[in-house]
Design a protein around this motif. Structure first.
Motif, PDB file in Angstrom:
ATOM      1  N   SER A 122      25.765 -25.764 -11.816  1.00 58.57           N
ATOM      2  CA  SER A 122      25.312 -24.379 -11.381  1.00 58.57           C
ATOM      3  C   SER A 122      23.963 -23.853 -11.580  1.00 58.57           C
ATOM      4  O   SER A 122      23.205 -23.310 -10.904  1.00 58.57           O
ATOM      5  N   SER A 123      23.601 -24.347 -12.990  1.00 53.47           N
ATOM      6  CA  SER A 123      22.113 -24.034 -13.475  1.00 53.47           C
ATOM      7  C   SER A 123      21.260 -24.711 -12.749  1.00 53.47           C
ATOM      8  O   SER A 123      20.388 -24.321 -12.397  1.00 53.47           O
ATOM      9  N   VAL A 146      21.344 -25.817  -9.629  1.00 51.75           N
ATOM     10  CA  VAL A 146      21.441 -25.027  -8.154  1.00 51.75           C
ATOM     11  C   VAL A 146      20.708 -23.971  -8.218  1.00 51.75           C
ATOM     12  O   VAL A 146      19.586 -23.607  -7.197  1.00 51.75           O
ATOM     13  N   VAL A 147      21.100 -23.086  -9.072  1.00 57.66           N
ATOM     14  CA  VAL A 147      20.197 -21.728  -9.155  1.00 57.66           C
ATOM     15  C   VAL A 147      18.718 -22.071  -9.505  1.00 57.66           C
ATOM     16  O   VAL A 147      17.777 -21.360  -8.767  1.00 57.66           O
ATOM     17  N   MET A 148      18.343 -23.044 -10.248  1.00 56.67           N
ATOM     18  CA  MET A 148      17.028 -23.145 -10.508  1.00 56.67           C
ATOM     19  C   MET A 148      16.414 -23.680  -9.444  1.00 56.67           C
ATOM     20  O   MET A 148      15.153 -23.292  -9.107  1.00 56.67           O
ATOM     21  N   MET A 187      17.257 -23.301  -6.049  1.00 55.30           N
ATOM     22  CA  MET A 187      16.909 -22.154  -5.079  1.00 55.30           C
ATOM     23  C   MET A 187      15.580 -21.448  -5.679  1.00 55.30           C
ATOM     24  O   MET A 187      15.045 -20.916  -4.647  1.00 55.30           O
ATOM     25  N   VAL A 188      15.765 -20.860  -6.822  1.00 53.06           N
ATOM     26  CA  VAL A 188      14.545 -20.267  -7.120  1.00 53.06           C
ATOM     27  C   VAL A 188      13.313 -20.669  -7.088  1.00 53.06           C
ATOM     28  O   VAL A 188      12.310 -20.267  -6.614  1.00 53.06           O
TER      29      VAL A 188
END
Length: 283
Positions: A90-91, A93-95, A97-98
């Motif tokens: 999850s970390s 994927v979030v990074m 995307m950002v």
């Protein structure tokens, strides 16, 4: 060749930024134990890469590399890839995307700024071409008048008059050649091919040459000249400065309604020379 050089420079820049971000995070983690800033430093690196490089590729590629670097070196277990654990995945994927959003937005903003700059450049170029268009009409009219006079009164005109008219035609033709060369230079203003030819020019000779050309076309207009009394030599492109001064004087003739006095002043202050064209008209 230029394209290959650009790709190499973009690659080198992206590599330097990513290596710097990686090293900085290692220092912060080793000495200050601040793991929370690691993603932010890499996102900042992605921003710098997207802003400096061309297109979307390098920004997106650096986003992927940043995510893998954070997962490998700065997420437990350290120095190993782990995308199986939910928190790691999850970390990442979030990074990712950002980072990609940051890269895309930065590239889009940069392209918009470039489009605005190009539009402004085209507008200024069009204004300049319109401003100097009368410089082309004036010598053409003079050439046409001289040729018509010689054709219609060939036998009646004395030899000295023929020579004088032909000399005027030659001078106007040379002026046109220089004008066309300047216009071609304007079309290349966005490249590195435009070069100023600076030579030491005697100020008094420059002003005399401008006044001779001006009085030839506007014999009824008197120009009050104020220049330093001492000898002044200025490094300049004399032909371009002469053209600029002629444009300013002619603009005063054309647009200063009710003008009675026209001044051409030059002041020397230190290493700089300041040229002024002033009138008492309206406009």
């Amino acid at each position: 060749m230029k394209q290959h050089k650009r790709v190499f420079l973009d690659f080198a820049y992206a590599a330097v930024i990513l290596v710097t971000a990686f090293a900085l995070n290692l220092v912060l983690l080793q000495w200050f134990r601040i793991p929370s800033v690691t993603p932010m430093i890499f996102v900042l690196g992605v921003f710098l890469i997207a802003w400096r490089t061309q297109g979307y590729f390098w920004g997106i590629a650096s986003s992927l590399v940043s995510v893998m670097a954070v997962n490998y070196a700065f997420t437990y277990p350290y120095w190993a890839f782990n995308l199986i654990r939910p928190e790691c995945l999850s970390s990442a994927v979030v990074m990712l995307m950002v980072s990609i959003m940051t890269s895309a937005m930065t590239t889009q903003i940069k392209r918009q700024e470039q489009m605005k700059a190009e539009a402004e450049k085209e507008r200024m170029r069009g204004n300049l071409l319109r401003a100097v268009s009368h410089d082309l009409r004036t010598p053409l009219t003079s050439i046409y008048g001289a040729c018509s006079a010689m054709l219609e009164n060939y036998d009646a005109l004395p030899r000295q008059t023929h020579i004088k008219l032909l000399s005027d035609v030659c001078a106007d033709a040379q002026w046109l050649v220089r004008m066309v060369e300047n216009l071609l230079s304007v079309t290349r203003v966005d490249t590195s091919t435009v070069r100023l030819s600076k030579n030491d020019t005697v100020l008094e000779e420059l002003i005399d040459a401008v006044l001779v050309k001006f009085r030839k076309h506007y014999p009824d207009r008197e120009v009050h000249v104020e220049i330093p009394e001492e000898f002044v030599s200025i490094p300049m492109d004399a032909m371009l400065i002469s053209q600029v001064l002629m444009n300013l004087l002619e603009n005063a003739v054309f647009h200063a309604k009710g003008m009675k006095n026209l001044w051409l002043r030059v002041e020397v202050r230190g290493l700089w020379a300041y040229f002024y064209v002033e009138d008492d008209g309206c406009g």
